[in-house]
Design a protein around this motif. Structure first.
Motif, PDB file in Angstrom:
ATOM      1  N   PHE A 362       5.308   2.623   5.709  1.00 59.82           N
ATOM      2  CA  PHE A 362       5.434   1.980   4.587  1.00 59.82           C
ATOM      3  C   PHE A 362       5.413   0.331   4.822  1.00 59.82           C
ATOM      4  O   PHE A 362       4.804  -0.682   4.573  1.00 59.82           O
ATOM      5  N   VAL A 363       6.513   0.062   5.950  1.00 60.35           N
ATOM      6  CA  VAL A 363       6.457  -1.363   6.345  1.00 60.35           C
ATOM      7  C   VAL A 363       5.511  -1.699   7.040  1.00 60.35           C
ATOM      8  O   VAL A 363       4.809  -3.002   6.888  1.00 60.35           O
ATOM      9  N   ASP A 364       4.570  -0.975   7.982  1.00 68.61           N
ATOM     10  CA  ASP A 364       3.436  -1.427   8.609  1.00 68.61           C
ATOM     11  C   ASP A 364       2.365  -1.711   7.541  1.00 68.61           C
ATOM     12  O   ASP A 364       1.679  -2.928   7.708  1.00 68.61           O
ATOM     13  N   PHE A 365       2.207  -0.996   6.574  1.00 68.53           N
ATOM     14  CA  PHE A 365       1.244  -1.255   5.523  1.00 68.53           C
ATOM     15  C   PHE A 365       1.499  -2.589   4.716  1.00 68.53           C
ATOM     16  O   PHE A 365       0.482  -3.349   4.815  1.00 68.53           O
ATOM     17  N   LEU A 366       2.819  -2.745   4.336  1.00 71.31           N
ATOM     18  CA  LEU A 366       2.908  -3.964   3.517  1.00 71.31           C
ATOM     19  C   LEU A 366       2.681  -5.414   4.367  1.00 71.31           C
ATOM     20  O   LEU A 366       2.293  -6.129   4.082  1.00 71.31           O
ATOM     21  N   THR A 367       3.360  -5.284   5.655  1.00 70.19           N
ATOM     22  CA  THR A 367       2.944  -6.115   6.825  1.00 70.19           C
ATOM     23  C   THR A 367       1.458  -6.409   6.986  1.00 70.19           C
ATOM     24  O   THR A 367       1.265  -7.766   6.942  1.00 70.19           O
ATOM     25  N   VAL A 368       0.707  -5.531   7.221  1.00 67.40           N
ATOM     26  CA  VAL A 368      -0.728  -6.071   7.675  1.00 67.40           C
ATOM     27  C   VAL A 368      -1.444  -6.263   6.520  1.00 67.40           C
ATOM     28  O   VAL A 368      -2.267  -7.392   6.415  1.00 67.40           O
ATOM     29  N   SER A 393      -4.856   0.396 -10.255  1.00 70.54           N
ATOM     30  CA  SER A 393      -3.830  -0.497  -9.974  1.00 70.54           C
ATOM     31  C   SER A 393      -4.609  -1.833  -9.442  1.00 70.54           C
ATOM     32  O   SER A 393      -5.677  -1.660  -8.820  1.00 70.54           O
ATOM     33  N   PRO A 394      -4.202  -3.036  -9.822  1.00 69.89           N
ATOM     34  CA  PRO A 394      -4.854  -4.212  -9.468  1.00 69.89           C
ATOM     35  C   PRO A 394      -4.648  -4.448  -7.748  1.00 69.89           C
ATOM     36  O   PRO A 394      -5.578  -5.006  -7.080  1.00 69.89           O
ATOM     37  N   SER A 395      -3.824  -3.407  -7.531  1.00 66.15           N
ATOM     38  CA  SER A 395      -3.830  -3.399  -5.815  1.00 66.15           C
ATOM     39  C   SER A 395      -4.568  -2.212  -5.294  1.00 66.15           C
ATOM     40  O   SER A 395      -4.683  -1.963  -3.939  1.00 66.15           O
ATOM     41  N   ALA A 396      -5.445  -1.804  -5.927  1.00 66.39           N
ATOM     42  CA  ALA A 396      -6.309  -0.663  -5.616  1.00 66.39           C
ATOM     43  C   ALA A 396      -6.965  -0.730  -4.210  1.00 66.39           C
ATOM     44  O   ALA A 396      -7.050   0.158  -3.275  1.00 66.39           O
ATOM     45  N   GLU A 402      -8.164   0.708   5.549  1.00 69.65           N
ATOM     46  CA  GLU A 402      -7.812   1.355   6.510  1.00 69.65           C
ATOM     47  C   GLU A 402      -6.389   1.675   6.878  1.00 69.65           C
ATOM     48  O   GLU A 402      -5.608   2.674   7.540  1.00 69.65           O
ATOM     49  N   ALA A 403      -5.880   0.512   6.595  1.00 69.91           N
ATOM     50  CA  ALA A 403      -4.370   0.270   6.855  1.00 69.91           C
ATOM     51  C   ALA A 403      -3.579   1.444   6.140  1.00 69.91           C
ATOM     52  O   ALA A 403      -2.264   1.611   6.389  1.00 69.91           O
ATOM     53  N   PHE A 404      -4.129   1.828   4.968  1.00 79.09           N
ATOM     54  CA  PHE A 404      -3.248   2.794   4.025  1.00 79.09           C
ATOM     55  C   PHE A 404      -3.282   4.070   4.726  1.00 79.09           C
ATOM     56  O   PHE A 404      -2.549   4.879   4.261  1.00 79.09           O
ATOM     57  N   ARG A 408      -0.839   6.894   3.415  1.00 77.31           N
ATOM     58  CA  ARG A 408      -1.273   8.122   2.761  1.00 77.31           C
ATOM     59  C   ARG A 408      -0.757   9.536   3.222  1.00 77.31           C
ATOM     60  O   ARG A 408      -0.115  10.300   2.440  1.00 77.31           O
ATOM     61  N   ALA A 409      -0.808   9.630   4.624  1.00 78.81           N
ATOM     62  CA  ALA A 409      -0.409  10.858   5.163  1.00 78.81           C
ATOM     63  C   ALA A 409       0.924  11.068   4.981  1.00 78.81           C
ATOM     64  O   ALA A 409       1.687  12.235   4.941  1.00 78.81           O
ATOM     65  N   ALA A 410       1.774   9.938   5.230  1.00 81.78           N
ATOM     66  CA  ALA A 410       3.112  10.171   5.264  1.00 81.78           C
ATOM     67  C   ALA A 410       3.704  10.329   3.644  1.00 81.78           C
ATOM     68  O   ALA A 410       4.683  11.118   3.599  1.00 81.78           O
ATOM     69  N   LEU A 411       3.108   9.727   2.923  1.00 76.34           N
ATOM     70  CA  LEU A 411       3.381  10.228   1.188  1.00 76.34           C
ATOM     71  C   LEU A 411       3.159  11.570   1.016  1.00 76.34           C
ATOM     72  O   LEU A 411       3.773  12.123   0.451  1.00 76.34           O
TER      73      LEU A 411
END
Length: 471
Positions: A362-368, A393-396, A402-404, A408-411
């Protein structure tokens, strides 16, 4: 006076004795205009039956509450301010007005003030609070409470009709007096002051008071064991607080040791901000030129403050024992961050390893990606159960990058918690409730330019809907 049967006054802080406070008189203000009363929390302490006139009499003019202190108490403390020790601190524009019990769980609660006039510790200040500062404190406390952070509650805000001169906002500016409700106003700096004066007996008296009234489970332990248990308890609570900041994107701005209380609540809001994106260097205070209290440095700042508390207890527990407790803080705050993250996402734990993987992803995704902080939590509430919702979402676009993929796997490895409440109207809405600086300034502009309080009250209502969704 129409207090309810839930009203249970206390005067326990007076039992510490004169060296811990100064009895003071409140300021006399030219007018009193009630701008905010926290009726939900007033009901919890039996004060919701007060008329507005009675509310102003007690929380604006500070006539004593029944069975409460005859005179307000300006508390004495020291503290490190931006790592520089200051022995000339204390309640300079506030005081402890009353103590009472929370009807829900019996906790001892304080009613403390901000902007209530000069005290022996005012250091040439006027003892006042700007109206903008009061409005900002309402917004900070309401938002943090909604997000699950242990915080003081803004109980009352009354405009007081004075023109204040300030160097950090257009002046003259409007004045106010604020009352906060908090579990405790005993700070790390309260212990530091006694250590500074080498008053071992007073430290033991304060420790006994704190344990008896705030940590009763350890109150009857022998002195060394009690001091150790106290340090462990404060360390655990401050770790939970720091994790709450990080999971909420909140930057307090002034994490000095006089702003950290022993019950682990966040309080005393000045230059605070919420980060728009996950940026460890994001700062709140214009005067924090080195970024000492930047978003990503808050865990370290809290750990540093805990070390100052431990120093005060070394005569009771020894240096090695103190160091051993402090060494647990990094692990504690990581564990608390994972718990806070799961709570915000409405997910059940999938085990320590899976939870740690989720937190990192989660943190890696937000950071990247620099995806909007609050939007990401909102879109993925309930994990993959919200995948269809997040797709619109507007963030779709961020979620297709790729960073997601690791996130996605963790969720997918986590199930929605029973508390996810995805059917709540808040999560069915188009956007999350946010509190970014532009929003704060717009709310204040409506008041400053047109005396229009409707946008502020609408925002408080929106935060309340978010709180009910997360509760």
């Amino acid at each position: 006076m129409p207090v309810t049967e839930l009203y249970r006054p206390e005067t326990l802080h007076e039992g510490l004795g004169e060296p811990f406070f100064d009895r003071v008189a409140p300021a006399t203000f030219p007018e009193h205009r009630l701008r905010y009363r926290n009726q939900r929390w007033a009901a919890r302490v039996g004060l919701d039956g007060l008329s507005d006139a009675e509310w102003i009499e007690h929380l604006g003019r500070f006539s004593p509450l029944p069975g409460g202190f005859a005179h307000p108490l300006a508390l004495r403390y020291h503290g490190h301010q931006f790592r520089v020790y200051n022995s000339d601190l204390g309640d300079g524009r506030g005081f402890l007005f009353a103590q009472l019990r929370d009807a829900k769980d019996g906790r001892l609660l304080d009613l403390g003030t901000k902007g209530s006039g000069q005290t022996p510790w005012s250091r040439r200040g006027d003892g006042r609070l700007t109206l903008k500062g009061g409005v900002r404190e309402i917004l900070a406390t309401e938002m943090l409470e909604a997000l699950g952070v242990d915080t003081s509650k803004t109980f009352s805000l009354i405009e007081t009709g004075e023109a204040l001169m300030r160097g950090d906002e257009p002046s003259p500016t409007r004045s106010s007096v604020l009352v906060r409700l908090s579990h405790s106003h005993i700070r790390i700096g309260t212990f530091q002051r006694l250590a500074f004066h080498d008053d071992a007996a007073a430290i033991e008296r304060l420790l006994d008071h704190v344990c008896r009234h705030y940590f009763p489970a350890i109150a009857d332990l022998p002195a060394p064991e009690r001091a150790l248990a106290f340090l462990e308890e404060v360390t655990a609570r401050v770790a939970r607080l720091g994790a709450g900041y990080m999971a909420s994107g909140f930057v307090h701005g002034v994490l000095n040791s006089d702003n950290i209380n022993v019950t682990g609540e966040s309080f005393d809001y000045g230059p605070w901000r919420f980060a728009p994106v996950y940026d460890p260097t994001f700062t709140a205070a214009y005067f924090d030129e080195s970024g000492l209290y930047a978003f990503g440095r808050q865990p370290g700042a809290l750990g540093w403050n805990l070390s100052r508390l431990a120093e005060c207890l070394i005569p009771l527990i020894g240096l090695k024992t103190a160091e051993k407790v402090l060494a647990t803080f990094p692990t504690r705050i990581q564990q608390e961050f994972r718990a806070a993250l799961l709570n915000r996402l409405g997910l059940a734990s999938a085990g320590e390893e899976a939870d740690a993987t989720l937190a990192k992803a989660f943190v890696d995704f937000l950071t990247v990606t620099q995806a909007p902080f609050e939007r990401t939590f909102f879109d993925w509430r309930g994990g993959m159960a919200s995948a269809a919702r997040a797709k619109h979402s507007p963030s779709a676009a961020h979620y297709e990058a790729e960073a997601f993929t690791p996130l996605r796997a963790a969720l997918a490895a986590h199930e929605p918690a029973p508390t996810a409440r995805l059917d709540h109207p808040y999560f069915q809405g188009a956007a999350p409730c946010t509190m970014l600086i532009d929003e704060v300034e717009a709310l204040w502009a409506a008041i400053a330019e047109r005396d229009d309080w409707a946008p502020l009250y609408a925002k408080i209502a929106a935060i309340e809907e978010m709180r009910s969704a997360y509760e």
